[in-house]
Write a protein that holds these residues in place. Structure first.
Motif, mmCIF file in Angstrom:
data_model
loop_
_atom_site.group_PDB
_atom_site.id
_atom_site.type_symbol
_atom_site.label_atom_id
_atom_site.label_comp_id
_atom_site.label_asym_id
_atom_site.label_seq_id
_atom_site.Cartn_x
_atom_site.Cartn_y
_atom_site.Cartn_z
ATOM 1 N N GLN A 1 136.622 -6.944 9.250
ATOM 2 C CA GLN A 1 137.321 -5.619 9.790
ATOM 3 C C GLN A 1 137.771 -4.864 8.715
ATOM 4 O O GLN A 1 137.876 -3.751 8.837
ATOM 5 N N ARG A 2 138.199 -5.319 7.704
ATOM 6 C CA ARG A 2 138.817 -4.680 6.467
ATOM 7 C C ARG A 2 137.471 -3.601 6.168
ATOM 8 O O ARG A 2 137.714 -2.488 5.698
ATOM 9 N N ILE B 1 147.042 -13.257 11.211
ATOM 10 C CA ILE B 1 146.314 -12.862 10.155
ATOM 11 C C ILE B 1 145.647 -11.450 10.438
ATOM 12 O O ILE B 1 145.486 -10.688 9.374
ATOM 13 N N LEU B 2 144.879 -11.160 11.571
ATOM 14 C CA LEU B 2 144.437 -9.872 11.926
ATOM 15 C C LEU B 2 145.376 -8.763 12.007
ATOM 16 O O LEU B 2 145.065 -7.677 11.857
ATOM 17 N N ARG B 3 146.558 -9.063 12.488
ATOM 18 C CA ARG B 3 147.458 -7.915 12.643
ATOM 19 C C ARG B 3 146.903 -6.931 13.553
ATOM 20 O O ARG B 3 147.045 -5.551 13.104
ATOM 21 N N GLY C 1 136.941 0.495 5.913
ATOM 22 C CA GLY C 1 136.822 1.155 4.516
ATOM 23 C C GLY C 1 137.840 0.592 3.516
ATOM 24 O O GLY C 1 138.208 1.029 2.620
ATOM 25 N N GLU C 2 138.387 -0.723 3.729
ATOM 26 C CA GLU C 2 139.248 -1.234 3.053
ATOM 27 C C GLU C 2 138.655 -2.404 2.236
ATOM 28 O O GLU C 2 137.716 -2.923 2.597
ATOM 29 N N GLY C 3 139.031 -2.756 0.956
ATOM 30 C CA GLY C 3 138.515 -3.849 0.302
ATOM 31 C C GLY C 3 138.737 -5.221 0.679
ATOM 32 O O GLY C 3 139.749 -5.481 1.490
#
Ligand SMILES: Nc1ncnc2c1ncn2[C@@H]1O[C@H](COP(=O)(O)OP(=O)(O)OP(=O)(O)O)[C@@H](O)[C@H]1O
Ligand SMILES: [Mg+2]
Length: 251
Positions: free
Chosen positions: A108-109, A163-165, A113-115
């Motif tokens: 998902q990150r 965890i996934l928020r 576009g998140e690391g």
């Protein structure tokens, strides 16, 4: 703008019409309870939101932040923050719970576009989150849901959510099969995640859960559409009088 707008949704599964002009709006930060008789389409609605295959939308639309999600694949929807806790959590033999959580979070990150989180960052996140939910380290090493008791599976679903928020969490009968202590742990886990940035749809048959997770609004589903909307007191009324009145109206 509301987080979620479901407009006149008609859905067929295997040629059978199940949702029948369902219209529902979920505001940002809102916790909405959905109640309704067996077979009224609650789980179907949850699956359609998550993008499960073979659920055919024949009319209507589902907008998240004003944009339709119907053409999006399940993983794209998840990356946009749509999360479904299953009524019957799925077993994933051969994949450790810890690995599953990490893979899901990083996927998902990445889509956003998140690391990726580093191993120590991820370990800390899981340790802190699982402690609150009474999920122990031994469970995290076991394959996802394999051999978990009914209650352990439900707690594991809430762990995934924590965890996934997600921005929109759909909890399908997360209270079924929970003993009273587990119910409180799960409810606390849900309440800890309440935020102006996160909306939740809580599907349940029991007013009891709504003593712990107090909803902002209660919707009644019958025959594939919303037939009544009210405040939390509506759940008490349903507990006392049953669904007959609304089911007849929907016919
Ligand atoms: N794959 C399928 N093929 C045929 N009918 C289906 C399928 N999936 C669901 N249905 C039917 O659609 C209707 C709604 O089912 P759904 O699981 O959404 O109900 P529900 O409101 O979640 O009920 P419950 O409270 O028992 O969980 C039921 O009549 C069910 O038999
Ligand atoms: Mg169901």
């Amino acid at each position: 703008m509301p987080l979620l707008e479901i407009k006149n949704l008609h859905v067929e599964v295997e040629g059978k019409k199940i949702l029948n002009g369902l219209t529902l709006t979920i505001k940002k930060g809102q916790v909405a309870a959905i109640m309704g008789p067996n077979g009224s389409g609650k789980s179907t609605l949850a699956y359609v939101l998550a993008g499960k295959a073979n659920y055919h939308v024949t009319e209507g639309d589902v907008l998240l932040d004003g944009a339709s999600i119907l053409e999006m694949k399940p993983d794209e929807r998840a990356a946009k923050g749509v999360f479904l806790a299953f009524q019957y959590p799925v077993e994933v033999p051969g994949v450790a719970t810890m690995t599953f959580l990490r893979t899901a979070l990083n996927a998902q990150r990445k889509t956003r576009g998140e690391g990726e989180l580093s191993t120590p960052e991820f370990m800390k996140l899981v340790r802190d989150t699982s402690a609150h939910l009474g999920v122990n380290q031994e469970m995290l090493r076991r394959p996802v849901n394999v051999g978990f008791s009914g209650g352990e599976k439900k707690r594991n679903e809430i762990l995934q959510m924590a965890i996934l928020r997600p921005r929109l969490a759909v909890l399908d009968e997360t209270d079924s099969g929970l003993d009273i202590d587990a119910l409180q742990i799960v409810a606390e886990g849900v309440n800890r995640l309440r935020s102006p940035e996160r909306s939740m749809i809580v599907i349940t048959h029991y007013q009891r859960l709504l003593n712990f997770i107090v909803p902002d609004v209660v919707h009644v589903l019958a025959k594939g559409r919303v037939v009544k909307t009210g405040g939390k007191e509506l759940a008490l009324e349903l507990e006392a009088k049953g669904y007959a009145q609304y089911v007849d109206e929907a016919a």
